[in-house]
Design a protein around this motif. Structure first.
Motif: not given
Length: 198
Positions: A164-184
């Protein structure tokens, strides 16, 4: 060079350990254990007793076994015996089928006639857990089975928490990448509006 206060303080700290230090005998639950105690009979046969607790007085406290030096005339329980050669000065105490409750201090106290006084020896008995032979194999198997299930459940819980911790970390990472992409992309579209296309 050490200061006298430091040296004295060190001695004071070590004093309780020296006072509380007794010869130690180890036993295992369900097995016999022998606490050694002997004396030279060259000066005569001596009456003696074994008691529970440390030797502090001329009186035997919490008596376990008594002998007049020739034969045993009192045993608190049939688990306590003097199995050595009493007439040769071997008054070692054997406890049959020890339990963890038998752990503690024991006092071997001898009334030495020629040496004008009472000789005492305190021994510490430490009984360690083992397979209790009074339990039937089914009881032991049940305990082992329940312990095995408990360990398995704990491992499953630990693995699920890690997954569960690993999955949450991946989701946070993906959301961070998505947020960064949207900002760019937002920044890029703002930048593209400034320069008109030709």
């Amino acid at each position: 060079m050490t200061h006298p206060q430091v040296f004295i303080s060190g001695l004071i700290l070590l004093l309780p350990a020296a006072i509380e230090s007794f010869p130690e005998v180890h036993g295992v639950v369900g097995h016999p254990v022998t606490l050694p105690c002997t004396y030279p009979v060259s000066h005569g046969i001596s009456p003696m007793c074994w008691g529970r607790g440390a030797c502090f007085s001329d009186k035997c406290n919490n008596v376990v076994i008594l002998t007049n030096g020739y034969y045993v005339y009192y045993e608190r329980s049939n688990r306590y015996h003097l199995t050595g050669k009493i007439l040769q000065g071997n008054v070692s105490l054997t406890i049959e089928k020890v339990t963890e409750r038998d752990s503690g201090l024991y006092c071997c106290q001898l009334e030495m006639k020629r040496w004008n006084g009472v000789q005492r020896l305190t021994i510490s008995l430490r009984v360690q857990p083992g397979n209790d032979p009074t339990l039937n194999p089914k009881t032991i198997m049940k305990k082992g089975f329940y312990i095995g299930i408990s360990i398995t459940l704990m491992l499953l819980l630990l693995v699920s928490i890690m997954v569960t911790t690993t999955m949450v970390e991946k989701m946070i990472c993906q959301l961070s990448v998505l947020t960064l992409t949207v900002k760019m992309m937002s920044s890029l579209s703002t930048h593209c509006r400034i320069f008109p296309q030709t």
